[in-house]
Design a protein around this motif. Structure first.
Motif, PDB file in Angstrom:
ATOM      1  N   VAL A  67       2.665  10.850  10.571  1.00 29.57           N
ATOM      2  CA  VAL A  67       2.661  11.909   9.551  1.00 29.57           C
ATOM      3  C   VAL A  67       3.061  11.397   8.162  1.00 29.57           C
ATOM      4  CG1 VAL A  67       3.042  13.833  11.143  1.00 29.57           C
ATOM      5  CG2 VAL A  67       5.011  12.657  10.143  1.00 29.57           C
ATOM      6  N   GLY A  68       3.459  10.124   8.092  1.00 29.40           N
ATOM      7  CA  GLY A  68       3.740   9.546   6.773  1.00 29.40           C
ATOM      8  C   GLY A  68       5.209   9.299   6.480  1.00 29.40           C
ATOM      9  N   GLY A 123       6.696  13.762  13.647  1.00 33.07           N
ATOM     10  CA  GLY A 123       5.912  13.130  14.709  1.00 33.07           C
ATOM     11  C   GLY A 123       5.273  11.835  14.244  1.00 33.07           C
ATOM     12  N   HIS A 148       0.817  -1.226   0.000  1.00 30.92           N
ATOM     13  CA  HIS A 148       0.000   0.000   0.000  1.00 30.92           C
ATOM     14  C   HIS A 148       0.850   1.275   0.000  1.00 30.92           C
ATOM     15  CE1 HIS A 148      -3.264   2.747   0.932  1.00 30.92           C
ATOM     16  NE2 HIS A 148      -2.519   3.234   1.909  1.00 30.92           N
TER      17      HIS A 148
HETATM   18  P1  ADP Z   1       4.738   7.537  10.465  1.00 29.67           P
HETATM   19  O1  ADP Z   1       5.731   6.540   9.952  1.00 29.67           O
HETATM   20  O2  ADP Z   1       5.169   8.943  10.264  1.00 29.67           O
HETATM   21  O3  ADP Z   1       4.349   7.271  11.885  1.00 29.67           O
HETATM   22  P2  ADP Z   1       3.014   6.287   8.531  1.00 29.67           P
HETATM   23  O4  ADP Z   1       3.869   6.410   7.323  1.00 29.67           O
HETATM   24  O5  ADP Z   1       2.959   4.953   9.189  1.00 29.67           O
HETATM   25  O6  ADP Z   1       3.405   7.384   9.601  1.00 29.67           O
HETATM   26  O7  ADP Z   1       1.545   6.783   8.143  1.00 29.67           O
HETATM   27  C1  ADP Z   1       0.405   6.505   8.957  1.00 29.67           C
HETATM   28  C2  ADP Z   1      -0.789   6.192   8.080  1.00 29.67           C
HETATM   29  O8  ADP Z   1      -1.149   7.338   7.352  1.00 29.67           O
HETATM   30  C3  ADP Z   1      -0.506   5.101   7.061  1.00 29.67           C
HETATM   31  O9  ADP Z   1      -1.675   4.325   6.909  1.00 29.67           O
HETATM   32  C4  ADP Z   1      -0.223   5.871   5.781  1.00 29.67           C
HETATM   33  O10 ADP Z   1      -0.593   5.142   4.632  1.00 29.67           O
HETATM   34  C5  ADP Z   1      -1.075   7.093   5.944  1.00 29.67           C
HETATM   35  N1  ADP Z   1      -0.444   8.254   5.327  1.00 29.67           N
HETATM   36  C6  ADP Z   1       0.605   8.934   5.811  1.00 29.67           C
HETATM   37  N2  ADP Z   1       0.932   9.961   5.002  1.00 29.67           N
HETATM   38  C7  ADP Z   1       0.066   9.914   3.974  1.00 29.67           C
HETATM   39  C8  ADP Z   1      -0.134  10.716   2.816  1.00 29.67           C
HETATM   40  N3  ADP Z   1       0.647  11.773   2.577  1.00 29.67           N
HETATM   41  N4  ADP Z   1      -1.131  10.393   1.966  1.00 29.67           N
HETATM   42  C9  ADP Z   1      -1.924   9.342   2.237  1.00 29.67           C
HETATM   43  N5  ADP Z   1      -1.800   8.556   3.311  1.00 29.67           N
HETATM   44  C10 ADP Z   1      -0.819   8.818   4.175  1.00 29.67           C
END
Ligand code: ADP
Ligand code: MG
Length: 449
Positions: A155-156, A152, A114
């Motif tokens: 946040v992606g 944080g 995903h």
């Molecule tokens: P982090 O690693 O910063 O804690 P993640 O990458 O695990 O965050 O993201 C958390 C959730 O939010 C995941 O399900 C991810 O797919 C979704 N997500 C994060 N950023 C985006 C984005 N820019 N667009 C769409 N979905 C996102």
């Protein structure tokens, strides 16, 4: 001159004038297809190589070609997968095993399907990080090495990092890429020490072309792991391999991280990702509701974007709950009325609402009944598959329907570590957006609460 001989000469010329990493990646894999009058057609084994060679290296190829043929040529690159048997010794693997190999590389990479660029919304909070990522997928190991992403929770960071991995695999199908949390590196190192297999451990990481190391702050304060990571980092970096790191803080803010690692981590490009702003939240909410096939009234959309303000993981989680509720009432659209009906003046539809009457005990017993297992087994140590799956659902519901913290959920479900509860939550959350069966299960359990 025989075309293959001619092309060999062209390549030999470029080999002398280009850095070897550029030569190996972009030039060595090209093959001449035809030469007619002064029109020369050359194949590259990926569309990415076609693009880069056309944009960046066309003049170099042409100059060498014109010199060899003593005429002015027209040169065009096209994409053609490697043939079953190739006269180019660099690419002599048969196509079949090449494809097989690629599937293995994809699998070994540990990337989640995903987390691609296609599923990533780009907005103010991540556009700089996104732009830098584009630089990497075009020139891995050259610019921005290491690429350090911090920010944080939710946040992606992981998503962006893995999207880089997916795209690198597309652009360089034979790249050996590996995603791993820093914690996994630490655990494997400790096992390797116990099993006296340090040499294999080192080899395993040092033969990779790109490492994506998540949550590197984990190694803070762990001397031996830092030491080994430092050597792995150096070995890869020296040979021009791409390194991507994420952390919840900037390198210089990670306490108990050795200075030499702080300096290595800061030696490339450091970018941060901020929580999403209003526009970006709109886009993310829209993306998720579209994917789930439920429409969203525009007032409801803007209301949600105004009120779901934490981070993207949270937005996904809360919205998912909302969609489940709507689906359980057979609604096809989320309307402001529906939100009102949920007393959503301040988004109390979040299941962890203050007036939630659901007790953890009740929820666990409803889940046990639903999955037809004993409560004592659900909260026990067994890792049997059926129990593990029921436990994942129970953990997810405990987190979303009650106000329990991760640690408490872990304690209730058999004294489990909070990381296994995070794993369970993430697993269900991801599955909810792709698997209708998971959605239905959650809806059915919620009806019994
Ligand atoms: P982090 O690693 O910063 O804690 P993640 O990458 O695990 O965050 O993201 C958390 C959730 O939010 C995941 O399900 C991810 O797919 C979704 N997500 C994060 N950023 C985006 C984005 N820019 N667009 C769409 N979905 C996102
Ligand atoms: Mg992460």
């Amino acid at each position: 001159m025989d075309p293959e001989r001619l092309w060999k000469n062209v390549i030999e010329e470029l080999k002398i004038s280009l850095p070897s990493s550029v030569f190996q990646t972009f030039v060595a894999k090209t093959q001449i297809l035809s030469i007619e009058n002064n029109s020369v057609l050359v194949s590259c084994p990926s569309s990415y190589l076609v693009e880069i060679n056309t944009k960046r290296h066309h003049h170099l190829f042409k100059e060498a070609l014109d010199r060899q043929t003593k005429q002015n040529n027209q040169l065009k690159f096209i994409f053609q997968p490697l043939p079953a048997s190739s006269s180019n010794s660099l690419n002599s693997a048969p196509l079949f095993s090449f494809q097989q190999n690629q599937a293995t590389l994809q699998q070994n990479s540990q990337l989640h399907p995903h987390y691609t660029f296609a599923n990533l919304v780009v907005g103010n909070s991540n556009q700089f990080a996104y732009a830098a990522a584009q630089g990497i997928i075009n020139n891995p190991g050259l610019n921005y090495n290491p690429f350090f992403i911090w920010g944080g929770v939710g946040v992606g960071k992981t998503h962006l990092m893995q999207a880089i991995g997916h795209q690198l695999l597309k652009n360089f199908p034979q790249y050996k890429i590996k995603y791993f949390p820093a914690e996994t590196f630490g655990n494997e190192l400790i096992s390797a020490l116990k099993n006296k297999s340090i040499a294999q451990f080192k080899d395993k990481y040092r033969q990779l072309d790109c490492i994506l190391v998540d949550d590197i702050q984990f190694i803070a304060g762990k001397e031996y792991i830092q030491e080994e990571f430092f050597h792995t980092f150096n070995a890869l970096h020296l040979s021009g391999k791409q390194i991507v790191l994420t952390s919840d803080r900037r390198p210089d803010q990670i306490n108990d991280l050795k200075d030499r690692l702080v300096s290595r981590f800061s030696g490339g490009l450091t970018v941060d990702i901020q929580p999403p702003d209003y526009e970006m939240r709109l886009a993310i909410i829209k993306q998720l509701s579209d994917k789930q096939g439920i429409s969203l009234h525009h007032d409801a959309l803007s209301y949600l974007a105004q009120n779901l303000t934490t981070n993207i993981r949270d937005i996904h989680g809360q919205l998912q709950q909302l969609i489940m509720k709507a689906l359980s009432q057979s609604l096809t659209e989320i309307t402001p009325q529906f939100l009102n009906q949920l007393h959503s003046s301040t988004l109390t539809f979040s299941a962890a609402s203050s007036d939630s009457k659901i007790t953890p005990r009740h929820l666990i017993s409803v889940c046990a009944k639903y999955f037809d297992v004993k409560t004592s087994d659900l909260c026990g140590p067994s890792r049997k598959k059926e129990l593990a799956s029921a436990r994942h659902f129970t953990a997810y519901l405990l987190l979303t329907q009650t106000k329990l913290a991760l640690q408490e959920v872990g304690r209730l479900l058999g004294g489990r570590d909070h990381t296994s509860i995070i794993h369970a939550r993430d697993k269900i959350q991801k599955s909810l957006s792709t698997n209708p069966h998971t959605q239905q299960t959650i809806i059915n359990i919620q009806k019994n609460l």
